[in-house]
Write a protein that holds these residues in place. Structure first.
Motif, short mmCIF file in Angstrom:
data_model
loop_
_atom_site.label_atom_id
_atom_site.label_comp_id
_atom_site.label_asym_id
_atom_site.label_seq_id
_atom_site.Cartn_x
_atom_site.Cartn_y
_atom_site.Cartn_z
N ARG A 1 -14.81 -28.02 19.84
CA ARG A 1 -14.94 -26.71 19.10
C ARG A 1 -13.39 -26.53 18.59
NH1 ARG A 1 -18.82 -26.01 22.94
NH2 ARG A 1 -20.14 -24.30 22.34
N GLU B 1 -17.71 -19.65 25.30
CA GLU B 1 -18.55 -20.34 24.56
C GLU B 1 -18.87 -21.83 25.44
OE1 GLU B 1 -17.95 -20.22 20.59
OE2 GLU B 1 -18.83 -18.47 20.28
N ALA B 2 -17.57 -22.41 25.42
CA ALA B 2 -17.46 -23.70 25.87
C ALA B 2 -18.03 -23.80 27.57
CB ALA B 2 -15.98 -24.30 25.80
N GLU C 1 -21.75 -23.64 27.55
CA GLU C 1 -22.40 -25.03 27.29
C GLU C 1 -22.02 -26.10 28.39
OE1 GLU C 1 -21.22 -28.74 24.30
OE2 GLU C 1 -21.39 -26.84 23.40
N ALA C 2 -21.07 -25.96 28.90
CA ALA C 2 -20.71 -26.85 30.14
C ALA C 2 -21.61 -26.54 31.37
CB ALA C 2 -19.24 -26.81 30.65
N GLU D 1 -24.43 -24.94 31.41
CA GLU D 1 -25.97 -25.40 31.04
C GLU D 1 -25.90 -26.96 31.42
OE1 GLU D 1 -29.48 -24.30 28.43
OE2 GLU D 1 -27.66 -23.25 27.82
N ARG D 2 -25.25 -27.54 30.88
CA ARG D 2 -25.25 -29.16 30.73
C ARG D 2 -25.20 -29.45 32.37
NH1 ARG D 2 -20.53 -33.17 28.01
NH2 ARG D 2 -20.19 -34.69 29.84
N PRO E 1 -28.86 -21.44 32.22
CA PRO E 1 -27.89 -20.67 31.04
C PRO E 1 -27.05 -19.80 31.97
CG PRO E 1 -30.06 -19.57 31.33
CD PRO E 1 -30.30 -21.02 32.14
N ALA F 1 -17.01 -30.13 25.60
CA ALA F 1 -17.41 -28.84 25.03
C ALA F 1 -16.24 -27.99 24.09
CB ALA F 1 -18.01 -27.59 25.88
#
Length: 236
Positions: free
Chosen positions: A81, A22-23, A26-27, A29-30, A35, A77
């Motif tokens: 979490r 998950e992290a 997110e990273a 996409e940032r 995606p 990210a």
């Protein structure tokens, strides 16, 4: 003479795979604005290797800015979490007991030798209650972008500077779960205790040249005995 025990983190001590994926998503996409479709394999590899291969797998041409940007985004990210690490992560069987038992041995310094970037390694181990057994200032981390064999030598130097004395090559033990880690230990002339708690089998770890192979860390006395034997001074 001090002895240095270096523990791999993921799939040796803990399993936080869901949170890590998950992290990374997110990273990714940032940093790229896209995606994440495919994440590179991680076993025995440093974060820099995983990041560059993940970019390639997703048809992103890397630039000189991608690595520092991705590492910073990944740290953010993961920090967000911490609660998920505590809730969804798990300490692998025997890991806590092995760390505690080795910490009680005379003249032993314990730290980590991990492909993870330092803030994420610390987050995982603190969240799951293992940090108190480890000296993070001594460890080698994927954020340093060195090959793992070089990280072993870096950890030796740090341990000697921080705790005094010289850390001999044969007084250094790496505990990890992948053939790549076995190779790193051999290059660095460290001893290797391999556990089949990742994707590699015991046969694969033996074939890679590990000094000792165990199915897991579950038998604490066996783990401690192996470390004692591997770091014992050979007879004159």
């Amino acid at each position: 003479m001090p002895r240095l025990v270096l523990w791999n983190v993921d799939h040796t001590l803990v399993d936080v795979g869901k949170v890590t994926r998950e992290a990374y998503a997110e990273a990714f996409e940032r940093v790229t604005g896209r995606p994440l479709v495919r994440l590179a394999p991680a076993a025995g590899r440093t974060e820099s290797e995983i990041i560059f291969e993940t970019l390639a797998f997703n048809d992103v041409a890397p630039t000189e800015d991608h690595l520092p940007e991705f590492m910073a985004a990944l740290a953010d990210a993961f920090a967000a979490r911490k609660g998920a690490v505590r809730k969804e992560g798990r300490v692998l069987p025997g890991a806590r007991e092995a760390l505690a038992a080795v910490a009680r041995r005379r003249g032993v310094v314990q730290s980590v030798l991990t492909g993870s970037i330092r803030p994420n390694a610390v987050t995982k181990l603190k969240a799951l209650g293992l940090a108190k057994y480890l000296d993070f200032e001594v460890g080698g981390y994927g954020s340093e972008t060195y090959p793992k064999a070089a990280l072993v030598e870096l950890a030796r130097t740090r341990a000697a500077e921080r705790h005094g004395g010289v850390i001999a090559e044969d007084a250094t033990v790496l505990v990890a779960d992948s053939p790549r880690d076995v190779q790193a230990a051999k290059i660095a002339r460290a001893r290797m205790l391999a556990v089949a708690t990742g994707t590699a089998t015991q046969a694969e770890l033996r074939g890679a040249g590990a000094d000792v192979v165990l199915p897991s860390l579950a038998e604490t006395e066996t783990v401690v005995a192996a470390i004692e034997e591997l770091t014992a001074t050979p007879p004159a």
